[in-house]
Design an enzyme around this catalytic site. Structure first.
Site, PDB file in Angstrom:
ATOM      1  N   THR A 215      -0.839   5.088 -14.053  1.00  0.00           N
ATOM      2  CA  THR A 215      -1.858   5.137 -13.008  1.00  0.00           C
ATOM      3  C   THR A 215      -2.104   3.740 -12.449  1.00  0.00           C
ATOM      4  O   THR A 215      -1.911   2.759 -13.151  1.00  0.00           O
ATOM      5  CB  THR A 215      -3.134   5.672 -13.679  1.00  0.00           C
ATOM      6  OG1 THR A 215      -2.895   7.020 -14.015  1.00  0.00           O
ATOM      7  CG2 THR A 215      -4.368   5.552 -12.833  1.00  0.00           C
ATOM      8  N   ARG A 243      -3.844  21.161 -13.153  1.00  0.00           N
ATOM      9  CA  ARG A 243      -4.665  20.272 -13.992  1.00  0.00           C
ATOM     10  C   ARG A 243      -5.190  19.073 -13.178  1.00  0.00           C
ATOM     11  O   ARG A 243      -4.463  18.464 -12.420  1.00  0.00           O
ATOM     12  CB  ARG A 243      -3.816  19.764 -15.170  1.00  0.00           C
ATOM     13  CG  ARG A 243      -4.540  18.792 -16.113  1.00  0.00           C
ATOM     14  CD  ARG A 243      -4.243  17.345 -15.763  1.00  0.00           C
ATOM     15  NE  ARG A 243      -4.714  16.413 -16.801  1.00  0.00           N
ATOM     16  CZ  ARG A 243      -4.697  15.084 -16.652  1.00  0.00           C
ATOM     17  NH1 ARG A 243      -4.238  14.553 -15.534  1.00  0.00           N
ATOM     18  NH2 ARG A 243      -5.127  14.309 -17.602  1.00  0.00           N
ATOM     19  N   THR A 266      -7.414   3.949 -17.020  1.00  0.00           N
ATOM     20  CA  THR A 266      -6.113   4.605 -17.141  1.00  0.00           C
ATOM     21  C   THR A 266      -5.936   5.061 -18.581  1.00  0.00           C
ATOM     22  O   THR A 266      -6.340   4.360 -19.501  1.00  0.00           O
ATOM     23  CB  THR A 266      -4.961   3.663 -16.740  1.00  0.00           C
ATOM     24  OG1 THR A 266      -3.710   4.320 -17.033  1.00  0.00           O
ATOM     25  CG2 THR A 266      -5.003   2.329 -17.458  1.00  0.00           C
ATOM     26  N   GLY A 267      -5.355   6.235 -18.766  1.00  0.00           N
ATOM     27  CA  GLY A 267      -5.160   6.718 -20.129  1.00  0.00           C
ATOM     28  C   GLY A 267      -5.165   8.234 -20.162  1.00  0.00           C
ATOM     29  O   GLY A 267      -5.081   8.889 -19.118  1.00  0.00           O
ATOM     30  N   THR A 268      -5.280   8.788 -21.353  1.00  0.00           N
ATOM     31  CA  THR A 268      -5.294  10.240 -21.522  1.00  0.00           C
ATOM     32  C   THR A 268      -6.596  10.783 -20.924  1.00  0.00           C
ATOM     33  O   THR A 268      -7.645  10.772 -21.571  1.00  0.00           O
ATOM     34  CB  THR A 268      -5.207  10.597 -23.014  1.00  0.00           C
ATOM     35  OG1 THR A 268      -5.962   9.620 -23.748  1.00  0.00           O
ATOM     36  CG2 THR A 268      -3.788  10.572 -23.510  1.00  0.00           C
ATOM     37  N   GLY A 269      -6.482  11.261 -19.699  1.00  0.00           N
ATOM     38  CA  GLY A 269      -7.641  11.573 -18.876  1.00  0.00           C
ATOM     39  C   GLY A 269      -8.696  12.460 -19.514  1.00  0.00           C
ATOM     40  O   GLY A 269      -9.890  12.256 -19.318  1.00  0.00           O
TER      41      GLY A 269
HETATM   42  N1  ASP Z   1      -5.716   9.040 -16.515  1.00  0.00           N
HETATM   43  C1  ASP Z   1      -4.617   9.685 -15.856  1.00  0.00           C
HETATM   44  C2  ASP Z   1      -4.778  11.167 -16.003  1.00  0.00           C
HETATM   45  O1  ASP Z   1      -5.114  11.607 -17.065  1.00  0.00           O
HETATM   46  C3  ASP Z   1      -3.277   9.289 -16.412  1.00  0.00           C
HETATM   47  C4  ASP Z   1      -3.013   7.836 -16.473  1.00  0.00           C
HETATM   48  O2  ASP Z   1      -3.914   7.018 -16.490  1.00  0.00           O
HETATM   49  O3  ASP Z   1      -1.835   7.486 -16.504  1.00  0.00           O
HETATM   50  O4  ASP Z   1      -4.512  11.858 -15.062  1.00  0.00           O
END
Ligand code: ASP
Length: 350
Positions: A215, A243, A266-269
């Site tokens: 992201t 999703r 950014t991360g596991t949303g």
């Molecule tokens: N946070 C984003 C999501 O879960 C993914 C990411 O940060 O790469 O859609």
């Protein structure tokens, strides 16, 4: 025993005095008049030096620099923070290196669905789009939703119709194709798993970067002291069709408030949504008097981490000071300030 209790009490008092004085220092600090700065990220994940060739490191570093400069120039010329973050994000959306715009990851049906959000810390106005796949730069559509509708979040066709109506560049969904992302999907398909960008690992000495963060995000403060934050993403590889992640959810992945700070995550949303992560950071600063560093650590390591979530955040506070933190191995990140201080980093915190 008495002596021990005394020692313990005095060290608690000393510690809390230090924390209080740190907080007082932070509160007393004033933004330099006319100063400005910008901070960006290009995703977090298993980013380790040994997984990247010198050329790959150079490519990421150059693109981050280009994005920083695009935003910085706008601020330098007296532009507003909203325009600056938009310009920085556009550069990263147009690059296949990142999981946003061109190069976005694929869902479990083999399609790309992108999310983006933007927020103005001065007015708390915000706009977001979710599940779009014909808008070249989803962050521009988020801005249109903010500026030209009564709504905060538009999804799918409705968001695309609005973007088109306002002259945002539309593209065939094939524009977003990259072979690398398709291969990532093929590798994970059939497994009940989603993956995050940049969580690269080596198999037989071959770089397989098929975990999905990636992201992109930016936060800036302009000469008038107004903060803006924005984030854009393709989400997570093999996510279910339909999703929607944390990015377009104001307070989960994107937030800005002139009273405290602007943040992009950014991360596991899903974990950032469950902890309302970036708003939580802002609240800890506003109501608990935490420093930005303390608040980021609390949310990433004591709230998101224990639930099983992974990722990072960039933060610009109301004085133009930058903080960042992540509980993943690395995060593409950089900042540039009007006092000449600038930095671009990718790997673990020094
Ligand atoms: N946070 C984003 C999501 O879960 C993914 C990411 O940060 O790469 O859609």
């Amino acid at each position: 025993m008495k002596k021990l209790t005394f020692l313990l009490l005095s060290s608690i008092i000393i510690f809390s005095c230090e924390t209080t004085s740190n907080k007082k220092e932070a509160e007393a600090k004033q933004r330099e008049p006319n100063s400005f700065s910008i901070v960006i990220h290009g995703g977090a994940g298993g980013i380790k030096r040994e997984y990247f060739t010198h050329e790959q490191q150079e490519a990421y570093s150059k693109k981050l620099e280009e994005a920083l400069n695009a935003g910085y120039t706008i601020l330098e010329n007296g532009g507003i923070s909203l325009d600056a973050i938009q310009a920085a994000i556009n550069v990263m959306e147009d690059s296949p290196l990142f999981n946003a715009g061109k190069g976005a990851v694929y869902n479990n049906e083999g399609n790309q669905e992108m999310d983006a959000a933007i927020m103005d810390g001065n007015t708390l106005n915000s706009g977001a789009v979710a599940g779009v796949n014909h808008i070249k730069n989803p962050i521009l559509a988020a801005r249109i939703v903010m500026d030209s509708s009564k709504h905060v979040l538009l999804s799918g066709k409705g968001a695309e119709l609005m973007a088109k109506k306002y002259g945002i560049e539309m593209v065939d969904s094939s524009y977003f194709f990259t072979e690398k992302r398709l291969n990532q999907l093929k590798k994970i398909q059939g497994k009940e798993k989603t993956q995050l960008d940049h969580t690269a690992f080596l198999i037989k000495n071959e770089l397989i970067d098929d975990h999905k963060y990636g992201t992109v995000g930016a936060v800036a403060i302009d000469k008038n002291g107004n903060i803006a934050a924005g984030t854009s993403t393709g989400g997570m590889t093999n996510k279910k069709y339909g999703r929607i992640g944390d990015v377009p959810i104001i307070g989960a992945g994107t937030y800005a408030n002139n009273l405290t700070c602007g943040i992009s995550a950014t991360g596991t949303g899903e974990y950032f949504m469950r902890t309302v992560a970036v708003h939580e950071v802002s609240s800890l600063i506003q109501y608990k008097g935490m420093t930005a560093k303390e608040a980021l650590h609390e949310v990433l390591f004591n709230q998101i981490g224990p639930l099983g979530g992974e990722g990072g955040m960039i933060l610009m506070d109301k004085n133009g000071d930058v903080s960042w933190d992540f509980n993943s191995t690395g995060m593409f990140r950089g900042y540039k300030k009007s006092d000449g201080d600038t930095k671009i980093e990718m790997f673990e915190q020094p």
